[in-house]
Design a protein around this motif. Structure first.
Motif, PDB file in Angstrom:
ATOM      1  N   ALA A  40       0.876  -1.172   0.000  1.00  0.00           N
ATOM      2  CA  ALA A  40       0.000   0.000   0.000  1.00  0.00           C
ATOM      3  C   ALA A  40       0.917   1.226   0.000  1.00  0.00           C
ATOM      4  CB  ALA A  40      -0.883   0.002   1.236  1.00  0.00           C
ATOM      5  N   ILE A  41       0.655   2.154  -0.907  1.00  0.00           N
ATOM      6  CA  ILE A  41       1.513   3.342  -1.014  1.00  0.00           C
ATOM      7  C   ILE A  41       0.703   4.592  -0.687  1.00  0.00           C
ATOM      8  CG2 ILE A  41       2.983   4.719  -2.560  1.00  0.00           C
ATOM      9  CD1 ILE A  41       3.483   2.280  -4.214  1.00  0.00           C
ATOM     10  N   THR A  42       1.281   5.461   0.106  1.00  0.00           N
ATOM     11  CA  THR A  42       0.680   6.780   0.291  1.00  0.00           C
ATOM     12  C   THR A  42       1.760   7.816   0.009  1.00  0.00           C
ATOM     13  OG1 THR A  42       1.199   6.658   2.627  1.00  0.00           O
ATOM     14  CG2 THR A  42      -1.068   6.207   2.012  1.00  0.00           C
ATOM     15  N   ASN A  44       3.885   0.438   2.474  1.00  0.00           N
ATOM     16  CA  ASN A  44       3.710  -0.662   3.435  1.00  0.00           C
ATOM     17  C   ASN A  44       3.736  -1.965   2.660  1.00  0.00           C
ATOM     18  OD1 ASN A  44       3.320   1.155   5.456  1.00  0.00           O
ATOM     19  ND2 ASN A  44       1.162   0.675   5.806  1.00  0.00           N
ATOM     20  N   LYS A  63       7.063  -1.000   7.048  1.00  0.00           N
ATOM     21  CA  LYS A  63       6.737   0.341   6.564  1.00  0.00           C
ATOM     22  C   LYS A  63       8.029   1.025   6.108  1.00  0.00           C
ATOM     23  CE  LYS A  63       4.926   4.702   8.267  1.00  0.00           C
ATOM     24  NZ  LYS A  63       4.541   5.422   9.470  1.00  0.00           N
TER      25      LYS A  63
HETATM   26  C1  LIG Z   1       1.110   1.641   6.776  1.00  0.00           C
HETATM   27  O1  LIG Z   1       1.302   1.126   8.071  1.00  0.00           O
HETATM   28  C2  LIG Z   1       1.167   2.060   9.111  1.00  0.00           C
HETATM   29  C3  LIG Z   1       1.428   1.347  10.426  1.00  0.00           C
HETATM   30  O2  LIG Z   1       2.509   0.517  10.310  1.00  0.00           O
HETATM   31  C4  LIG Z   1      -0.237   2.658   9.085  1.00  0.00           C
HETATM   32  O3  LIG Z   1      -0.342   3.659  10.071  1.00  0.00           O
HETATM   33  C5  LIG Z   1      -0.489   3.261   7.725  1.00  0.00           C
HETATM   34  O4  LIG Z   1      -1.822   3.724   7.656  1.00  0.00           O
HETATM   35  C6  LIG Z   1      -0.256   2.231   6.650  1.00  0.00           C
HETATM   36  N1  LIG Z   1      -0.401   2.871   5.355  1.00  0.00           N
HETATM   37  C7  LIG Z   1      -1.100   2.333   4.381  1.00  0.00           C
HETATM   38  C8  LIG Z   1      -1.125   3.071   3.085  1.00  0.00           C
HETATM   39  O5  LIG Z   1      -1.695   1.303   4.504  1.00  0.00           O
END
Ligand SMILES: *[C@@H]1O[C@H](CO)[C@@H](O)[C@H](O)[C@H]1NC(C)=O
Ligand SMILES: *[C@@H]1O[C@H](CO)[C@@H](O)[C@H](O)[C@H]1NC(C)=O
Ligand SMILES: *[C@@H]1O[C@H](CO)[C@@H](O)[C@H](O)[C@H]1NC(C)=O
Length: 544
Positions: free
Chosen positions: A83-85, A135, A145
């Motif tokens: 999952a990318i943000t 992630n 992460k």
């Molecule tokens: C990635 O993981 C973190 C916790 O490890 C979480 O807070 C975050 O929302 C996650 N991001 C995505 C895009 O899933």
């Protein structure tokens, strides 16, 4: 300041840590070359080993680069969900970046390059932090992460057009073409620099006695260091802007001739005495024998042999900001000399001028004796000259970003010239502070928005001008001497400002205070300041 070196170390000595599941994430050779100027691959994860040192490194993206490329591949048969943000610290300046792959999915089993596009809005000039988080869910369901930090300097594009329209001097094409012009100019700048170095090299060879030939590594290293990010982002910004506006202006006709004009052989320059000295920066008085054989007195900015490539690159970048400007109240660079194996010399015309800050301090020390005591009328005269310089600079679409007494020159007739800020951090260390981000900034001269968000505009130069007038009236006292630099933002937010100096007339203090309005829109423009101070000046001289 040692970023370029740290890139190299980072690429060589990868500090590997725990296993993150079998995959690779890296930047290809061409991407690293593009971003950091080093020919190597940069692995964030290799065979599942995370390179924390690489991840922790904040990459400075050159302002002309609008997309980042990451390459990855899954190495196991099990799917690796990701999952990318992407987050930017200032969406107004840099809208949320877009990917060309899905935000959620599984890591491909074959090598894939994906793109994160991050074009600036061009509405405001600011440095933006970009955080890309990936992630990855491992086969044992643990989530790794990964955070990639980037910084980008966004330049003002659209706003400058309206600014010009206001001044109604130049008619500009629309913003889209300005963008292309700016891009072309960035390219031209590169060409220019290459020419500069080549030209220098050719000239220098002619100049040196023939028996004494040395390899030219230094000159090429400057080049490698120059157009890259890494250095102070804001200076990079103004650096890249310089030629673009000169083009719009048609100031860079006969580009080659101009470069040839600017580059001189070292043997034409003679250093006479030292004028200012920092830990690595040096400012000399000297002389320069011009093409006609006549000797001109010059001020020479350079660095010692101990200076790093980054410091040298910074000197060149900041020293070139006033290149080819022509105004009686601006000190523009006269000549440059780049010689292998030693630091470049930047030459400025010298007309019995001295540094304004030092001049003011001298006034204070012996006001009853030989030195000059400034009258209100003289302060206003000087302020008016600085205003004219700033109006000219803004008309040329350049922001100063470091307007202060230390960056001005003055002669005995109180003729003031606004100069660039090359070496000022080193020569006036107590005027600059790091607020924990490894960037040395003139905290106490910065407008509130520059301090908080690193945004700069003509109105932020107006703020600094207010502080500069305060320096003139206090004979260069340190502003907010009692305030901790870390407290400055809170202090300003609470509405505190510099106090009215003793003997400073209310009218003049009102002008300064007006420059420190919280909101940039409420501050006067330099045009308004000019009218205002000219009226005040007329009042002062009426009864003389
Ligand atoms: C990635 O993981 C973190 C916790 O490890 C979480 O807070 C975050 O929302 C996650 N991001 C995505 C895009 O899933
Ligand atoms: C994303 O863009 C890169 C570079 O343009 C390209 O190589 C890649 O194939 C693209 N990926 C997808 C999934 O379209
Ligand atoms: C996965 O997470 C658990 C609990 O957080 C931890 O005990 C375990 O060591 C982790 N496994 C790996 C391979 O990192």
């Amino acid at each position: 300041m040692k970023t370029i070196c740290s890139h190299v170390i980072l690429l060589i000595a990868a500090n590997l840590s725990f296993v993150a599941g079998y995959l690779n994430i890296y930047l290809t050779i061409s991407e690293v070359q593009r971003l950091l100027g080093v020919s190597a691959e940069l692995y964030y994860i290799r065979n599942g080993n995370i390179n924390n040192q690489a991840l922790n490194f904040i990459v400075q993206i050159p302002s002309n680069i609008n997309a980042l490329y990451f390459t990855w591949e899954g190495l196991t048969d099990q799917p690796l969900p990701y999952a990318i943000t992407v987050h930017t610290s200032n969406p107004e300046v840099l809208p949320p970046p877009k990917l060309n792959i899905s935000y959620v999915g599984t890591v491909p089993k074959t090598t894939q390059t994906f793109l994160v596009s991050l074009p600036c809005s061009g509405l405001t000039e600011a440095e933006v932090d970009i955080k890309i988080t990936i992630n990855i869910t491992l086969t044992n369901k643990n989530v790794t992460k990964l955070t990639f930090n980037r910084k980008k300097m966004c330049l003002l594009l659209d706003k400058s057009v309206s600014l010009i329209a206001q001044d109604s001097l130049l008619q500009l094409p629309n913003s889209a073409s300005i963008f292309y012009i700016a891009m072309c100019c960035a390219l031209l700048l590169m060409v220019m620099l290459i020419l500069l170095v080549t030209l220098y090299y050719v000239k220098d060879k002619k100049c040196r006695s023939s028996g004494n030939t040395q390899p030219t590594t230094a000159a090429t290293t400057f080049l490698a260091a120059l157009p890259r990010n890494s250095v102070n982002a804001s200076s990079y910004g103004s650096f890249i802007r310089m030629p673009s506006y000169s083009l719009i202006d048609e100031r860079s006709k006969d580009l080659q001739d101009r470069i040839a004009d600017l580059t001189v052989q070292r043997c034409r320059i003679r250093l006479s005495s030292i004028f200012l000295e920092g830990t690595f920066g040096r400012v000399y008085y000297g002389s320069y024998t011009n093409e006609d054989g006549a000797e001109e007195t010059v001020i020479i900015k350079t660095v010692t042999d101990h200076a790093s490539q980054v410091q040298i690159a910074l000197l060149l970048q900041e020293g070139m900001t006033m290149y080819s400007l022509n105004h009686k109240n601006i000190l523009s660079i006269l000549r440059v000399s780049i010689q292998d194996h030693s630091a470049p010399f930047l030459l400025y015309p010298y007309k019995n001028t001295t540094n304004l800050k030092m001049f003011l301090q001298k006034c204070k020390v012996s006001s009853e004796g030989v030195h000059h005591t400034l009258t209100t009328q003289e302060v206003v005269e000087m302020a008016l000259q600085i205003i004219q310089a700033m109006q000219y600079l803004h008309k040329k679409h350049l922001l100063h970003k470091d307007l202060a007494a230390r960056n001005c020159m003055v002669d005995n007739e109180l003729h003031v010239q606004v100069a660039d800020n090359a070496l000022s951090r080193d020569l006036f260390p107590s005027d600059y502070h790091c607020l924990g981000d490894n960037e040395n900034r003139p905290v106490k001269w910065l407008a509130i928005e520059s301090l908080l968000h690193k945004t700069f505009s003509p109105a932020s130069d107006v703020w600094s001008f207010g502080v500069l007038v305060w320096e003139l009236t206090t004979l260069a006292q340190q502003p907010y001497i009692e305030i901790d630099p870390f407290e400055m933002a809170a202090y300003l937010k609470d509405g505190y400002r510099l106090a009215q100096p003793i003997n400073c007339p209310d009218e003049l203090f009102a002008v300064m205070a007006y420059c420190w309005a919280m909101s940039a829109e409420e501050r006067p423009t330099f045009t308004q300041l000019h009218v205002c101070l000219q009226e005040f000046y007329a009042q002062l001289t009426r009864y003389v």
